[in-house]
Scaffold this active site. Structure first.
Site, PDB file in Angstrom:
ATOM      1  CG  ASP A   7     -32.174  13.078 -28.243  1.00  0.00           C
ATOM      2  OD1 ASP A   7     -32.723  14.139 -27.892  1.00  0.00           O
ATOM      3  OD2 ASP A   7     -31.925  12.163 -27.438  1.00  0.00           O
ATOM      4  CB  SER A   8     -29.030  15.365 -25.918  1.00  0.00           C
ATOM      5  OG  SER A   8     -30.175  14.746 -25.379  1.00  0.00           O
ATOM      6  CB  CYS A  70     -33.153  16.940 -28.684  1.00  0.00           C
ATOM      7  SG  CYS A  70     -32.712  17.511 -27.053  1.00  0.00           S
ATOM      8  CD  GLU A 147     -30.173   8.330 -20.652  1.00  0.00           C
ATOM      9  OE1 GLU A 147     -29.045   8.247 -20.156  1.00  0.00           O
ATOM     10  OE2 GLU A 147     -30.435   9.011 -21.662  1.00  0.00           O
ATOM     11  CG  HIS A 179     -35.231  10.211 -21.831  1.00  0.00           C
ATOM     12  ND1 HIS A 179     -34.692  11.124 -22.703  1.00  0.00           N
ATOM     13  CD2 HIS A 179     -34.220   9.386 -21.467  1.00  0.00           C
ATOM     14  CE1 HIS A 179     -33.392  10.874 -22.839  1.00  0.00           C
ATOM     15  NE2 HIS A 179     -33.083   9.828 -22.108  1.00  0.00           N
TER      16      HIS A 179
END
Ligand code: DGL
Length: 263
Positions: A7-8, A70, A147, A179
């Site tokens: 994932d990023s 992702c 985040e 997310h």
């Protein structure tokens, strides 16, 4: 054999957790490209190249398959990546599309994601090809809200009301970003109980488990699977940010961007 997941950044840990719940004895290698996150605002070609570099690095780690956790990378790099890489490659889009089809018999479906995923149009094309009416909205601020540990906050709800304000009547909403499963409670409050939320982490884990012939877990694993993490950014920052996604289990190694570019 280990399975690679990338994932990023920390978001793909939602997919990794779902995979580990589905296959508790499986070993994983996770790459978080935290030095180059967010992918959601970057040009498609750049994200495709990042995905290629990480996939090649994972092949060098001798993984037996790769999960592109992702959504932005899946939208930018699949199916090209699958044709270039010598092991099976799974993305998050097909499982999400399939779940949306199942959960929306009338075909009124929404998708929320990063700007890059919406711009790439991969979800929309696949859903429309199934005859569905698709409403799509980029929600770039959601990644930052999660985040910052604000997924359950009044601010997150305000943002969700803003992003979803002009939605048509929907039967299902695809949470097409790593997310967003953490925003389920807020989204449920805004949308009400009648809109089905498609969690792409869960449906991807189901699809990968089924392809690998993994039975449904029915008790504690005889030998719990392990995870090794490689991150391109700061290791301490990764551990800190990952906390809001549920934390990191396993060793974390630093991975230089130059190593990735050479892979
Ligand atoms: N992991 C990304 C995704 O699922 C979100 C974060 C980013 O923009 O890189 O699309």
């Amino acid at each position: 054999m280990r399975i690679g997941v990338f994932d990023s950044g920390v978001g793909g840990l939602t997919v990794l957790q779902a995979l580990r719940r589905r296959m508790p004895e499986q070993d994983f290698v996770y790459v978080g490209d935290t030095a180059r996150v967010p992918y959601g605002r970057k040009p498609r070609e750049m994200v495709e190249q990042f995905a290629r570099e990480i996939a090649r690095f994972l092949v060098l780690q001798q993984v037996s398959g790769i999960v592109v956790a992702c959504n932005t990378a899946s939208a930018a790099a699949l199916p090209q990546l699958a044709s270039e890489i010598p092991v099976p490659v799974w993305g998050v889009i097909d499982p999400g599309v399939e779940a949306a089809r199942r959960m929306s018999p009338s075909g009124r479906v929404g998708i929320i994601a990063t700007a890059g995923t919406i711009r790439a149009g991969a979800y929309q094309r696949k859903l429309e090809a199934l005859g569905m009416q698709v409403w799509a909205r980029a929600c770039p601020m959601f990644v930052h809200v999660v985040e910052e540990g604000l997924a359950e906050s009044a601010e997150a709800e305000l943002l969700a009301r803003f992003y979803l304000a002009d939605r048509p009547e929907l039967e299902a909403l695809v949470l097409a970003c790593t997310h967003y499963p953490l925003l389920k409670n807020v989204l449920r409050r805004v949308l009400g109980p009648e809109v089905y939320l498609v969690d792409s982490a869960e449906v991807t884990a189901e699809a990968v488990g089924a392809d690998l012939g993994a039975g449904t877990p029915d008790g504690p694993p005889s030998r719990p699977g392990t995870v090794v993490h490689y991150v391109t950014g700061d290791v301490v920052a990764y551990r800190h940010t990952a906390h809001v996604i549920g934390g990191v289990d396993g060793e974390i190694f630093s991975l230089l961007e130059s190593t990735l570019c050479a892979a």
